[in-house]
Design a protein around this motif. Structure first.
Motif, PDB file in Angstrom:
ATOM      1  N   VAL A  43       0.851  -1.193   0.000  1.00 30.87           N
ATOM      2  CA  VAL A  43       0.000   0.000   0.000  1.00 30.87           C
ATOM      3  C   VAL A  43       0.888   1.245   0.000  1.00 30.87           C
ATOM      4  CG1 VAL A  43      -1.554   1.377   1.475  1.00 30.87           C
ATOM      5  CG2 VAL A  43      -1.945  -1.079   1.235  1.00 30.87           C
ATOM      6  N   ARG A  44       0.482   2.248  -0.781  1.00 30.49           N
ATOM      7  CA  ARG A  44       1.177   3.544  -0.689  1.00 30.49           C
ATOM      8  C   ARG A  44       0.195   4.663  -1.011  1.00 30.49           C
ATOM      9  NH1 ARG A  44       4.714   6.319  -4.707  1.00 30.49           N
ATOM     10  NH2 ARG A  44       5.489   8.108  -3.574  1.00 30.49           N
ATOM     11  N   TYR A  45       0.020   5.578  -0.046  1.00 32.25           N
ATOM     12  CA  TYR A  45      -0.834   6.754  -0.290  1.00 32.25           C
ATOM     13  C   TYR A  45      -0.069   7.710  -1.199  1.00 32.25           C
ATOM     14  CZ  TYR A  45      -3.954   5.036   3.280  1.00 32.25           C
ATOM     15  OH  TYR A  45      -4.830   4.250   3.983  1.00 32.25           O
ATOM     16  N   LEU A  46      -0.755   8.176  -2.241  1.00 28.48           N
ATOM     17  CA  LEU A  46      -0.103   9.095  -3.174  1.00 28.48           C
ATOM     18  C   LEU A  46      -0.430  10.555  -2.839  1.00 28.48           C
ATOM     19  CD1 LEU A  46      -0.670   7.025  -6.429  1.00 28.48           C
ATOM     20  CD2 LEU A  46       1.306   7.029  -4.915  1.00 28.48           C
ATOM     21  N   ASP A  47      -1.349  10.743  -1.876  1.00 28.39           N
ATOM     22  CA  ASP A  47      -1.678  12.101  -1.422  1.00 28.39           C
ATOM     23  C   ASP A  47      -1.091  12.295  -0.023  1.00 28.39           C
ATOM     24  OD1 ASP A  47      -3.331  12.320  -3.659  1.00 28.39           O
ATOM     25  OD2 ASP A  47      -5.100  11.609  -2.563  1.00 28.39           O
ATOM     26  N   ASN A  48      -0.794  13.543   0.306  1.00 29.28           N
ATOM     27  CA  ASN A  48      -0.370  13.863   1.676  1.00 29.28           C
ATOM     28  C   ASN A  48      -1.585  13.736   2.599  1.00 29.28           C
ATOM     29  OD1 ASN A  48       0.644  14.937   4.013  1.00 29.28           O
ATOM     30  ND2 ASN A  48       0.537  17.062   3.315  1.00 29.28           N
ATOM     31  N   ILE A  49      -1.487  12.944   3.670  1.00 26.07           N
ATOM     32  CA  ILE A  49      -2.639  12.788   4.570  1.00 26.07           C
ATOM     33  C   ILE A  49      -2.287  13.214   6.008  1.00 26.07           C
ATOM     34  CG2 ILE A  49      -3.895  11.067   3.248  1.00 26.07           C
ATOM     35  CD1 ILE A  49      -2.611   8.898   4.996  1.00 26.07           C
ATOM     36  N   ARG A  50      -1.180  13.903   6.163  1.00 26.38           N
ATOM     37  CA  ARG A  50      -0.766  14.350   7.505  1.00 26.38           C
ATOM     38  C   ARG A  50      -1.884  15.172   8.156  1.00 26.38           C
ATOM     39  NH1 ARG A  50       4.400  14.508   9.735  1.00 26.38           N
ATOM     40  NH2 ARG A  50       5.297  13.720   7.795  1.00 26.38           N
ATOM     41  N   GLU A  51      -2.301  14.760   9.355  1.00 28.41           N
ATOM     42  CA  GLU A  51      -3.349  15.443  10.156  1.00 28.41           C
ATOM     43  C   GLU A  51      -4.736  15.426   9.517  1.00 28.41           C
ATOM     44  OE1 GLU A  51      -2.835  16.114  13.214  1.00 28.41           O
ATOM     45  OE2 GLU A  51      -0.705  15.680  13.015  1.00 28.41           O
ATOM     46  N   ARG A  52      -4.919  14.691   8.405  1.00 27.27           N
ATOM     47  CA  ARG A  52      -6.246  14.659   7.749  1.00 27.27           C
ATOM     48  C   ARG A  52      -7.165  13.667   8.454  1.00 27.27           C
ATOM     49  NH1 ARG A  52      -5.688  16.193   2.197  1.00 27.27           N
ATOM     50  NH2 ARG A  52      -7.902  15.757   1.966  1.00 27.27           N
ATOM     51  N   ASP A  53      -8.470  13.865   8.251  1.00 21.20           N
ATOM     52  CA  ASP A  53      -9.475  12.943   8.795  1.00 21.20           C
ATOM     53  C   ASP A  53      -9.693  11.863   7.729  1.00 21.20           C
ATOM     54  OD1 ASP A  53     -11.290  11.918  10.552  1.00 21.20           O
ATOM     55  OD2 ASP A  53     -12.864  13.392  10.152  1.00 21.20           O
ATOM     56  N   VAL A  54      -9.009  10.745   7.900  1.00 23.71           N
ATOM     57  CA  VAL A  54      -8.947   9.718   6.838  1.00 23.71           C
ATOM     58  C   VAL A  54     -10.044   8.667   7.017  1.00 23.71           C
ATOM     59  CG1 VAL A  54      -7.529   7.817   5.935  1.00 23.71           C
ATOM     60  CG2 VAL A  54      -6.492  10.049   6.408  1.00 23.71           C
ATOM     61  N   PHE A  55     -10.758   8.388   5.930  1.00 22.16           N
ATOM     62  CA  PHE A  55     -11.779   7.338   5.908  1.00 22.16           C
ATOM     63  C   PHE A  55     -11.348   6.294   4.881  1.00 22.16           C
ATOM     64  CE2 PHE A  55     -13.864  10.980   7.633  1.00 22.16           C
ATOM     65  CZ  PHE A  55     -14.830  10.501   8.513  1.00 22.16           C
ATOM     66  N   ILE A  56     -11.284   5.051   5.303  1.00 21.55           N
ATOM     67  CA  ILE A  56     -10.899   3.967   4.379  1.00 21.55           C
ATOM     68  C   ILE A  56     -12.122   3.083   4.174  1.00 21.55           C
ATOM     69  CG2 ILE A  56      -9.391   1.969   4.052  1.00 21.55           C
ATOM     70  CD1 ILE A  56      -7.427   3.388   6.051  1.00 21.55           C
ATOM     71  N   ILE A  57     -12.652   3.097   2.944  1.00 27.17           N
ATOM     72  CA  ILE A  57     -13.875   2.327   2.664  1.00 27.17           C
ATOM     73  C   ILE A  57     -13.471   0.963   2.111  1.00 27.17           C
ATOM     74  CG2 ILE A  57     -16.019   2.241   1.327  1.00 27.17           C
ATOM     75  CD1 ILE A  57     -15.945   5.307   1.208  1.00 27.17           C
ATOM     76  N   GLN A  58     -13.757  -0.078   2.857  1.00 23.14           N
ATOM     77  CA  GLN A  58     -13.299  -1.403   2.423  1.00 23.14           C
ATOM     78  C   GLN A  58     -14.197  -2.491   3.036  1.00 23.14           C
ATOM     79  OE1 GLN A  58     -10.944  -2.276   0.224  1.00 23.14           O
ATOM     80  NE2 GLN A  58      -9.771  -4.009   0.924  1.00 23.14           N
ATOM     81  N   PRO A  59     -15.274  -2.900   2.326  1.00 23.27           N
ATOM     82  CA  PRO A  59     -16.024  -4.056   2.821  1.00 23.27           C
ATOM     83  C   PRO A  59     -15.136  -5.300   2.718  1.00 23.27           C
ATOM     84  CG  PRO A  59     -16.847  -3.381   0.647  1.00 23.27           C
ATOM     85  CD  PRO A  59     -15.798  -2.383   1.051  1.00 23.27           C
ATOM     86  N   VAL A  60     -15.283  -6.218   3.645  1.00 27.97           N
ATOM     87  CA  VAL A  60     -14.417  -7.406   3.618  1.00 27.97           C
ATOM     88  C   VAL A  60     -15.130  -8.499   2.822  1.00 27.97           C
ATOM     89  CG1 VAL A  60     -13.117  -9.033   4.997  1.00 27.97           C
ATOM     90  CG2 VAL A  60     -13.385  -6.687   5.783  1.00 27.97           C
ATOM     91  N   VAL A  61     -14.819  -8.519   1.519  1.00 30.96           N
ATOM     92  CA  VAL A  61     -15.522  -9.403   0.582  1.00 30.96           C
ATOM     93  C   VAL A  61     -14.524 -10.360  -0.062  1.00 30.96           C
ATOM     94  CG1 VAL A  61     -17.083  -7.514   0.094  1.00 30.96           C
ATOM     95  CG2 VAL A  61     -15.202  -7.904  -1.455  1.00 30.96           C
ATOM     96  N   SER A  62     -15.028 -11.273  -0.841  1.00 35.59           N
ATOM     97  CA  SER A  62     -14.197 -12.280  -1.495  1.00 35.59           C
ATOM     98  C   SER A  62     -13.172 -11.630  -2.437  1.00 35.59           C
ATOM     99  CB  SER A  62     -15.106 -13.220  -2.277  1.00 35.59           C
ATOM    100  OG  SER A  62     -14.361 -14.140  -3.009  1.00 35.59           O
TER     101      SER A  62
END
Ligand code: R5P
Length: 314
Positions: A43-62
């Motif tokens: 994994v590598r974030y390509l945007d700067n996320i320092r101090e941001r309110d980060v939401f990771i949307i990831q249902p755990v599916v097949s």
């Protein structure tokens, strides 16, 4: 208050994450999430996320274990990139059926997964209709559990079905059926289901309630093999139901579900888009997909701004 929201997704369900981002009128963040040839996830974030309110949307599916690792590694990477706060948005929480030690020498995997998510570094969780309420208590961080059943009830109301009978496909869903029936002011029926062993086989034994000549809606949290609802459908038809619709929040739908439910005895299947259909499609039975993206987006906005999530359901 945290700095702006930043919304990312792994490889579970990009279409849902894009719909949520559209609803929020913000772009989906850029993040590489892929597997090396040895199957390890990177994994590598390509945007700067320092101090941001980060939401990771990831249902755990097949494939469940790969998508779970993507989620955990995305959380870890966000933490190490100094995100201000990390919310794991998990529209479908896999392993929810392993929520208690109901046989000797079995795990409580739903609890183990909760531990993984916390240890990875999530500060909050946002999820939808988990298999059992007690899973909330497996987390020591704030968790908001949304429900998609009002959306399903609204669909029924908007289609003006003539006083449907809401059917619980097992005793565990009786309260759910009663809640929906009271919203729609209609009757309920309950199927007494039996499971034997751990082989995913379900059998409808008896029916409590009269369904002769009635339009029925069988409602469940998730459909996996389709065995539970298919056996309920057969029983309802035997007892003279005029029509039978099936609805669920999470269309987990293994390949078996498409065989079990693509049958003339089913008039329609209604489900939300908490996860994508990855093992097939319905060829003959009509389907209706209700989008959960506005509900998720509104809840994320409230979390970000410190608003009430509960107020979404009043
Ligand atoms: C059981 O308690 C659940 O509410 C569902 O009925 C079950 O997970 C559905 O599984 P399947 O489609 O394999 O019968």
């Amino acid at each position: 208050m945290f700095q702006e929201m930043a919304v990312f997704t792994g490889n579970s369900h990009r279409a849902l994450a894009e719909s949520v981002a559209r609803h929020l009128e913000i772009p989906l963040g850029d993040c590489e999430v892929f597997q090396f040839s040895n199957e390890e996830v990177f994994v590598r974030y390509l945007d700067n996320i320092r101090e941001r309110d980060v939401f990771i949307i990831q249902p755990v599916v097949s494939p469940v274990n790969t998508r779970l690792m993507e989620l955990l590694i995305m959380i870890d990477a966000a933490k190490r990139a100094s995100a201000g706060r990390i919310t794991a948005v998990i529209p479908y929480y896999a392993y929810g059926r392993s929520d208690k030690k109901d046989q000797p020498r079995v795990p409580v995997t739903a609890r183990l997964v909760a531990n993984f998510i916390e240890v990875a570094g999530a500060n909050r969780v946002l999820t939808i209709d988990m298999h059992a309420g007690q899973i909330q208590g497996f987390f020591n961080i704030p968790l908001d559990e949304l429900t998609a059943f009002p959306l399903i009830a609204e669909y029924l109301r908007s289609e003006s079905f003539d006083a449907p009978t809401i059917v619980a496909p097992d005793v565990g869903r009786a309260k759910l059926a009663r809640d929906i029936a009271s919203r729609l002011n209609c009757d309920i029926a309950i199927v007494d289901k039996k499971r034997t062993g751990n082989n995913e086989h379900a059998e409808a034994m008896t029916l409590i309630g009269d369904v002769a000549g009635r339009d029925c809606l069988v409602i469940d949290d998730e459909i996996l093999t389709g065995g539970t609802v298919a056996s309920a459908v057969r029983l309802l038809r035997e007892r003279g139901a005029r029509s039978v619709r099936v609805a669920c929040v999470h269309p987990v739908m293994s390949a078996k579900a498409f065989e079990a439910l693509d049958i003339p005895e089913v008039d329609e299947i209604v489900f939300t888009d908490t996860l994508p259909l990855v093992h097939g499609e319905f060829k003959t039975v009509p389907t209706r997909v209700l989008s959960i993206a506005p509900l998720i987006g509104d809840a994320m906005h409230r979390i970000h701004t410190g608003g009430s999530v509960g107020a979404l359901f009043r």
